[in-house]
Design a protein around this motif. Structure first.
Motif, PDB file in Angstrom:
ATOM      1  N   ALA A  82      -1.969  11.284  30.684  1.00 13.01           N
ATOM      2  CA  ALA A  82      -1.838  10.029  31.438  1.00 13.01           C
ATOM      3  C   ALA A  82      -1.478   8.878  30.511  1.00 13.01           C
ATOM      4  O   ALA A  82      -0.651   8.031  30.842  1.00 13.01           O
ATOM      5  N   LEU A  83      -2.092   8.853  29.323  1.00  9.61           N
ATOM      6  CA  LEU A  83      -1.771   7.795  28.359  1.00  9.61           C
ATOM      7  C   LEU A  83      -0.320   7.893  27.912  1.00  9.61           C
ATOM      8  O   LEU A  83       0.386   6.880  27.821  1.00  9.61           O
ATOM      9  N   LEU A  84       0.129   9.096  27.608  1.00  7.75           N
ATOM     10  CA  LEU A  84       1.511   9.259  27.158  1.00  7.75           C
ATOM     11  C   LEU A  84       2.491   8.854  28.248  1.00  7.75           C
ATOM     12  O   LEU A  84       3.525   8.251  27.960  1.00  7.75           O
ATOM     13  N   GLN A  85       2.163   9.153  29.495  1.00  6.22           N
ATOM     14  CA  GLN A  85       3.026   8.721  30.595  1.00  6.22           C
ATOM     15  C   GLN A  85       3.117   7.202  30.625  1.00  6.22           C
ATOM     16  O   GLN A  85       4.191   6.634  30.781  1.00  6.22           O
ATOM     17  N   SER A  86       1.987   6.524  30.450  1.00  6.99           N
ATOM     18  CA  SER A  86       1.985   5.059  30.408  1.00  6.99           C
ATOM     19  C   SER A  86       2.801   4.550  29.233  1.00  6.99           C
ATOM     20  O   SER A  86       3.544   3.574  29.350  1.00  6.99           O
ATOM     21  N   LEU A  87       2.676   5.209  28.080  1.00  9.30           N
ATOM     22  CA  LEU A  87       3.417   4.783  26.881  1.00  9.30           C
ATOM     23  C   LEU A  87       4.909   5.024  27.030  1.00  9.30           C
ATOM     24  O   LEU A  87       5.724   4.261  26.502  1.00  9.30           O
ATOM     25  N   LEU A  88       5.285   6.084  27.737  1.00 10.14           N
ATOM     26  CA  LEU A  88       6.709   6.329  27.968  1.00 10.14           C
ATOM     27  C   LEU A  88       7.310   5.249  28.868  1.00 10.14           C
ATOM     28  O   LEU A  88       8.461   4.874  28.715  1.00 10.14           O
ATOM     29  N   GLU A  89       6.491   4.744  29.786  1.00 10.60           N
ATOM     30  CA  GLU A  89       6.958   3.694  30.680  1.00 10.60           C
ATOM     31  C   GLU A  89       7.029   2.343  29.971  1.00 10.60           C
ATOM     32  O   GLU A  89       7.863   1.516  30.297  1.00 10.60           O
ATOM     33  N   GLU A 133       6.600   1.259  25.895  1.00  6.51           N
ATOM     34  CA  GLU A 133       6.260   1.607  24.514  1.00  6.51           C
ATOM     35  C   GLU A 133       5.454   0.522  23.811  1.00  6.51           C
ATOM     36  O   GLU A 133       4.769   0.798  22.831  1.00  6.51           O
ATOM     37  N   SER A 134       5.504  -0.718  24.287  1.00  5.05           N
ATOM     38  CA  SER A 134       4.756  -1.797  23.634  1.00  5.05           C
ATOM     39  C   SER A 134       3.244  -1.619  23.779  1.00  5.05           C
ATOM     40  O   SER A 134       2.477  -2.227  23.028  1.00  5.05           O
ATOM     41  N   ASN A 149       4.353   8.184  15.752  1.00  7.46           N
ATOM     42  CA  ASN A 149       5.341   8.850  14.892  1.00  7.46           C
ATOM     43  C   ASN A 149       6.665   9.030  15.627  1.00  7.46           C
ATOM     44  O   ASN A 149       7.734   8.834  15.059  1.00  7.46           O
ATOM     45  N   ARG A 150       6.605   9.379  16.926  1.00  6.95           N
ATOM     46  CA  ARG A 150       7.824   9.552  17.706  1.00  6.95           C
ATOM     47  C   ARG A 150       8.591   8.239  17.814  1.00  6.95           C
ATOM     48  O   ARG A 150       9.798   8.207  17.727  1.00  6.95           O
ATOM     49  N   GLN A 151       7.857   7.138  17.960  1.00  9.12           N
ATOM     50  CA  GLN A 151       8.495   5.831  18.078  1.00  9.12           C
ATOM     51  C   GLN A 151       8.917   5.274  16.725  1.00  9.12           C
ATOM     52  O   GLN A 151       9.550   4.236  16.664  1.00  9.12           O
ATOM     53  N   GLY A 152       8.508   5.944  15.650  1.00  2.00           N
ATOM     54  CA  GLY A 152       8.829   5.420  14.321  1.00  2.00           C
ATOM     55  C   GLY A 152       7.780   4.453  13.818  1.00  2.00           C
ATOM     56  O   GLY A 152       7.960   3.810  12.795  1.00  2.00           O
ATOM     57  N   GLY A 153       6.671   4.332  14.525  1.00  4.62           N
ATOM     58  CA  GLY A 153       5.617   3.406  14.116  1.00  4.62           C
ATOM     59  C   GLY A 153       4.551   4.070  13.268  1.00  4.62           C
ATOM     60  O   GLY A 153       3.558   3.458  12.940  1.00  4.62           O
ATOM     61  N   GLY A 154       4.747   5.320  12.918  1.00  4.95           N
ATOM     62  CA  GLY A 154       3.756   6.024  12.116  1.00  4.95           C
ATOM     63  C   GLY A 154       4.127   6.029  10.648  1.00  4.95           C
ATOM     64  O   GLY A 154       3.584   6.802   9.879  1.00  4.95           O
ATOM     65  N   ASP A 155       5.044   5.154  10.266  1.00  4.96           N
ATOM     66  CA  ASP A 155       5.468   5.163   8.865  1.00  4.96           C
ATOM     67  C   ASP A 155       4.383   4.591   7.966  1.00  4.96           C
ATOM     68  O   ASP A 155       3.423   3.984   8.423  1.00  4.96           O
ATOM     69  N   SER A 156       4.536   4.773   6.672  1.00  6.90           N
ATOM     70  CA  SER A 156       3.490   4.394   5.730  1.00  6.90           C
ATOM     71  C   SER A 156       3.372   2.886   5.556  1.00  6.90           C
ATOM     72  O   SER A 156       2.375   2.404   5.044  1.00  6.90           O
ATOM     73  N   THR A 157       4.371   2.103   5.972  1.00  3.24           N
ATOM     74  CA  THR A 157       4.289   0.660   5.789  1.00  3.24           C
ATOM     75  C   THR A 157       3.428  -0.012   6.863  1.00  3.24           C
ATOM     76  O   THR A 157       2.857  -1.060   6.622  1.00  3.24           O
TER      77      THR A 157
END
Length: 182
Positions: free
Chosen positions: A37-44, A46-47, A84-92
């Motif tokens: 359910a959370l992932l569905q909300s995030l897909l709708e 991403e913010s 990570n899928r959105q690119g927000g899991g980077d080390s910075t």
């Protein structure tokens, strides 16, 4: 208590709430269903991944803070995977390093509530129990907040595997090397 977007995401899916919005079932939900359910909300939207609660005792909490608070490891894993899928899991700017208004990271929260499995998941993702960058506003690391029994358990958590080096840059050779870029 007023929940912001992350709080609503977690609270409506994880905690018993007397008033739920239309369409959200009241029966207990498994961690897999919660994560779905959370992932569905995030897909709708991403913010929502990095959205924070705005006021109250939990001001600054992200969805990852809320899942740490409840010890919902499957939900936390899903949130980190989505980062990570959105690119927000980077080390910075990793999601697990997000701080609430008190400077607490999700690891501070998980340690404070004694959720050892959740702590292990965050440590595996790269969070640190003792790193000075994880000091909260009271100058405490997550390890400083642990009870003596929790400290003993946390010391038994194996260190995360070393991260593989990044792949070398792609170098074109032959006729393709002389083609102009797009």
């Amino acid at each position: 208590m007023r929940f912001g977007l992350p709080g609503r995401l977690i609270a409506f899916h994880c905690f018993p709430c007397p008033v739920l919005p239309a369409g959200i079932a009241r029966e207990p939900r498994t961690p897999v269903l919660i994560a779905s359910a959370l992932l569905q909300s995030l897909l709708e939207d991403e913010s929502l991944l990095r959205a924070t609660d705005e006021d109250g005792l939990f001001a600054g909490f992200t969805a990852l803070h809320w899942s740490a608070h409840g010890g919902h490891t499957a939900v936390g894993r899903a949130l980190l995977d989505e980062a990570n899928r959105q690119g927000g899991g980077d080390s910075t700017n990793p999601l697990f390093a997000a701080k609430d208004n008190d400077g607490d990271t999700p690891l501070h929260v998980a340690v404070s509530w004694g959720h050892l499995d959740y702590c292990g998941m965050l440590l595996e993702a790269g969070a640190s129990l003792t790193d000075k960058a994880s000091l909260n506003n009271q100058k405490k690391t997550p390890m400083d907040l642990a009870t003596p029994a929790m400290k003993a358990e946390l010391k038994r958590v194996p260190p995360p595997p070393p991260r593989p080096p990044p792949p070398p840059p792609l170098v074109l050779r032959g006729p393709a090397a002389s083609l102009p870029p797009y």
